[in-house]
Motif scaffolding. Structure first.
Motif, PDB file in Angstrom:
ATOM      1  N   LEU A  28      -7.617  12.847   7.616  1.00 31.04           N
ATOM      2  CA  LEU A  28      -6.331  11.938   7.829  1.00 31.04           C
ATOM      3  C   LEU A  28      -6.214  11.097   6.717  1.00 31.04           C
ATOM      4  N   ALA A  29      -5.079  11.210   5.906  1.00 28.79           N
ATOM      5  CA  ALA A  29      -4.768  10.185   4.960  1.00 28.79           C
ATOM      6  C   ALA A  29      -3.542   9.254   5.290  1.00 28.79           C
ATOM      7  N   GLY A  30      -2.326   9.569   4.829  1.00 28.16           N
ATOM      8  CA  GLY A  30      -1.267   8.970   5.333  1.00 28.16           C
ATOM      9  C   GLY A  30      -0.746   9.379   6.730  1.00 28.16           C
ATOM     10  N   GLY A  31      -1.133  10.565   6.880  1.00 26.28           N
ATOM     11  CA  GLY A  31      -0.835  11.212   8.391  1.00 26.28           C
ATOM     12  C   GLY A  31       0.447  11.332   8.671  1.00 26.28           C
ATOM     13  N   THR A  32       1.374  11.295   7.797  1.00 29.27           N
ATOM     14  CA  THR A  32       2.884  11.517   8.014  1.00 29.27           C
ATOM     15  C   THR A  32       3.389  12.736   8.679  1.00 29.27           C
ATOM     16  N   LEU A  35       0.107  14.042  11.840  1.00 26.47           N
ATOM     17  CA  LEU A  35       0.525  13.499  13.200  1.00 26.47           C
ATOM     18  C   LEU A  35       1.454  14.355  13.935  1.00 26.47           C
ATOM     19  N   GLY A  36       2.572  14.382  13.080  1.00 21.80           N
ATOM     20  CA  GLY A  36       3.721  15.099  13.597  1.00 21.80           C
ATOM     21  C   GLY A  36       3.241  16.776  13.907  1.00 21.80           C
ATOM     22  N   ARG A  39       1.196  16.311  17.336  1.00 17.55           N
ATOM     23  CA  ARG A  39       1.898  15.882  18.284  1.00 17.55           C
ATOM     24  C   ARG A  39       2.881  17.437  18.666  1.00 17.55           C
ATOM     25  N   ALA A 100      11.811  11.542   1.179  1.00 13.76           N
ATOM     26  CA  ALA A 100      11.956  10.799   2.631  1.00 13.76           C
ATOM     27  C   ALA A 100      12.602   9.433   2.487  1.00 13.76           C
ATOM     28  N   THR A 101      11.933   8.522   3.159  1.00 14.48           N
ATOM     29  CA  THR A 101      12.316   7.201   3.339  1.00 14.48           C
ATOM     30  C   THR A 101      11.438   6.363   2.868  1.00 14.48           C
ATOM     31  N   GLN A 103       9.792   3.908   4.481  1.00  7.59           N
ATOM     32  CA  GLN A 103       8.576   3.902   5.430  1.00  7.59           C
ATOM     33  C   GLN A 103       7.794   5.006   5.157  1.00  7.59           C
ATOM     34  N   LEU A 104       8.063   6.065   4.826  1.00  7.90           N
ATOM     35  CA  LEU A 104       7.316   7.296   4.660  1.00  7.90           C
ATOM     36  C   LEU A 104       6.655   7.425   3.210  1.00  7.90           C
ATOM     37  N   ARG A 105       7.333   6.886   2.069  1.00 10.45           N
ATOM     38  CA  ARG A 105       6.783   6.701   1.033  1.00 10.45           C
ATOM     39  C   ARG A 105       5.651   5.770   1.082  1.00 10.45           C
ATOM     40  N   ASN A 106       5.907   4.614   1.581  1.00 14.29           N
ATOM     41  CA  ASN A 106       4.735   3.320   1.815  1.00 14.29           C
ATOM     42  C   ASN A 106       3.709   3.968   2.526  1.00 14.29           C
ATOM     43  N   GLN A 107       3.684   4.918   3.210  1.00 13.97           N
ATOM     44  CA  GLN A 107       2.633   5.531   4.004  1.00 13.97           C
ATOM     45  C   GLN A 107       2.116   6.863   3.581  1.00 13.97           C
TER      46      GLN A 107
ATOM     47  N   ILE B 107       4.235  -4.287   4.809  1.00  7.64           N
ATOM     48  CA  ILE B 107       4.830  -3.174   4.310  1.00  7.64           C
ATOM     49  C   ILE B 107       5.420  -2.327   5.507  1.00  7.64           C
ATOM     50  N   SER B 108       6.739  -1.849   5.151  1.00  9.98           N
ATOM     51  CA  SER B 108       7.441  -1.220   6.411  1.00  9.98           C
ATOM     52  C   SER B 108       6.600   0.147   6.531  1.00  9.98           C
ATOM     53  N   ARG B 109       6.324   0.490   7.807  1.00  9.15           N
ATOM     54  CA  ARG B 109       6.049   1.888   8.081  1.00  9.15           C
ATOM     55  C   ARG B 109       6.518   2.157   9.485  1.00  9.15           C
ATOM     56  N   LEU B 113       3.886   7.155  13.655  1.00  9.74           N
ATOM     57  CA  LEU B 113       2.840   8.134  12.644  1.00  9.74           C
ATOM     58  C   LEU B 113       1.760   7.249  12.170  1.00  9.74           C
ATOM     59  N   SER B 182      17.507   3.156   4.494  1.00 12.22           N
ATOM     60  CA  SER B 182      17.583   4.813   4.593  1.00 12.22           C
ATOM     61  C   SER B 182      16.952   5.405   5.415  1.00 12.22           C
ATOM     62  N   GLY B 183      15.630   4.531   5.925  1.00 12.50           N
ATOM     63  CA  GLY B 183      14.737   5.449   6.777  1.00 12.50           C
ATOM     64  C   GLY B 183      15.127   4.966   8.191  1.00 12.50           C
TER      65      GLY B 183
END
Lengths: 324, 210
Positions: A28-32, A35-36, A39, A100-101, A103-107, B107-109, B113, B182-183
């Protein structure tokens, strides 16, 4: 909610490698993506090993003698916004920024972006397809709008990563840790095609993990760019993309690396397109020849013929932009 | 969980929120995990079995929550279904809508997930945490002033995304605002109002900073 699993935190790279060597275990790293998948039951796991507390896997550092090393856990936001990456490797910064977005790039992490599973809707859906050990590719007779036009055999996935074509175009290397030490693999040899394996997309073996990505210092005269086309302006995977790295000298292209995304089960290097521009000034004739060469040998499926002119157009656009 | 009382007309004595809570958790929660953590000490949560539960300390909106979680529980599930923090919305549960956006260490997440066990030790902020007592935060205020929602379901996620954007980029360009949210999908299509709300929030904060 996904099925139950146990959880542990690895305290070192060696610890992580040992833990993930055991059957049914996943990192498990970012999990984006992971986890999908869990699930949705794309695959199962007994145990997750989190590597997020291993500090040495994080951050971007300069290499002695030039170039940079990017830890596998570096987030895509960090890659996209790093000043030296922006300056020296625009193709990589642009690719990371196009994922992506926010949020997903942050994670999401760079290592994870390279290891994400395909987005084929049959693979992701409840279909026992070949990539899940079944005997059928449902895209062959089904809907193939987002499938590949190159490199397929029995399976028609496209590799979903944006950073992967950029890193192949930059001739980066990936450092892989395992139970018996580390190995260095050129990015261009990291991904595997269905003819080599129908069930995995890269050379990682159980008990191995990416620790960092190595970039050489760019040569004088290097220009690079990443262009991604998707159905909407954000929050989507590429219909097709191109990562282009050129080294210019005396008004001519000295070397070129042209790598396509979204069209094949792995980042698709077009040496034919590269040959069409090397040794020549980047004029309209060379650009047109490269765009045409890039789609030679494409095998469109029932619904994805649009990818052929799309790739041609993307290459005309990127090469023209780099000629200025 | 509060006990329902029913009057002679058949109306329950539950608040709307706790009614929604009891309906929402009824199907998902098995008998053993019905207790909200605040009440855990009194009623006794199911003890950890075979290592299936993990003890964590979550810092949410400045409050400390010590609790046991299953490793598979997402932060979104814990926020809503275990802690009753209902601002964070449950949309797609697969990182495709943004309704569950929270701040983790600023930070937004997507909390859908993010495993709760992974968020332990981090500072978690939800829309509830952007309030100053009963006073709205600047972004919330701006969303009202600019009428930046219709059904409101995506709004908490949008607000958190704008908050994250303004913390990083206090004076964003229009393009940065578009990218910043955008997210977060808005099926009512209130995007232009949301962009204006982000601009307004930036102004409100600038005034606030003097």
């Amino acid at each position: 909610m996904s099925a139950k699993f146990s959880y542990q935190r690895a305290v070192s790279i060696k610890d992580a490698a040992e833990a993930t060597g055991r059957p049914g275990t996943r990192i498990l790293a970012g999990g984006t993506d992971l986890l999908g998948c869990l699930r949705d039951g794309v695959f199962q796991t007994n145990r997750l090993v989190s590597i997020n507390n291993i500090k040495e896997l994080k951050g971007i550092r300069s290499r002695p003698g030039g170039g940079w090393r990017i830890g596998a856990l570096t987030t895509l936001t960090e890659v996209a916004e790093h000043r030296q990456i922006l300056e020296s490797y625009p193709v990589l910064a642009q690719a990371a920024a196009s994922v992506a977005t926010p949020q997903l790039r942050n994670q999401g992490t760079l290592g994870g972006n390279l290891c994400q599973r395909p987005r084929c809707w049959y693979f992701r859906g409840q279909f026992q397809c070949r990539r899940k050990g079944g005997e059928t590719c449902f895209a062959e007779a089904g809907q193939s709008l987002y499938h590949g036009i190159f490199g397929a055999s029995q399976c028609y996935i496209v590799h979903p990563s944006d950073t992967a074509p950029a890193l192949v175009a930059l001739d980066a290397k990936v450092s892989i840790a395992g139970r018996r030490g580390t190995r260095l693999v050129p990015m261009s040899s990291f991904f595997v095609l269905p003819k080599d394996s129908l069930v995995k997309e890269n050379v990682l073996e159980p008990g191995e993990l990416i620790t960092e990505i190595l970039l050489d210092a760019p040569l004088t005269g290097t220009r690079s760019t990443y262009r991604k086309v998707r159905e909407r302006a954000s929050f989507d995977f590429a219909l097709a993309s191109a990562a282009v790295v050129l080294v210019m000298a005396e008004g001519k292209v000295r070397t070129a690396r042209i790598v396509l995304g979204g069209v094949a089960p792995a980042p698709w290097r077009s040496t034919e397109a590269e040959k069409a521009v090397v040794g020549k000034p980047l004029d309209a004739a060379a650009v047109a020849a490269a765009a045409e060469a890039a789609v030679k040998g494409a095998v469109p499926m029932a619904d994805n013929g649009y990818k052929v002119p799309l790739v041609r157009g993307i290459l005309e656009e990127t090469l023209t932009a780099l000629s200025a | 969980m509060e006990k329902p009382t029913i009057d002679s007309q058949g109306h329950t004595g539950l608040s709307r929120r706790s009614f929604v809570n009891s309906v929402a958790t009824g199907a998902a929660a098995e008998a053993a995990v019905l207790t909200l953590p605040g009440a855990a000490a009194q009623t006794g949560t199911k003890p950890p079995q075979d290592g299936e539960m993990v003890a964590v300390v979550l810092q949410i909106n400045g409050r400390t929550h010590s609790m046991n979680v299953e490793p598979r529980w997402t932060l979104q599930y814990v926020l809503r279904d275990r802690l009753g923090l209902m601002a964070t919305k449950d949309g797609c549960e697969r990182g495709e809508c943004g309704a569950c956006t929270v701040l983790i260490d600023g930070i937004s997440r997507y909390s859908c997930l993010t495993l709760a066990v992974e968020a332990a030790g981090c500072q978690i902020t939800t829309v509830e945490g952007l309030m100053n007592g009963e006073q709205l935060g600047t972004v919330q205020q701006a969303f009202i002033e600019e009428d930046a929602f219709q059904c409101g379901y995506c709004t908490p996620g949008q607000v958190v995304s704008v908050e994250a954007l303004l913390r990083k980029t206090p004076e964003p360009t229009f393009e940065q605002i578009r990218e910043g949210v955008s997210g977060n999908l808005c099926r009512c299509g209130a995007y232009n109002h949301i962009f204006r709300a982000a601009q307004r929030a930036a102004e409100l904060r600038k005034v606030g900073r003097g």
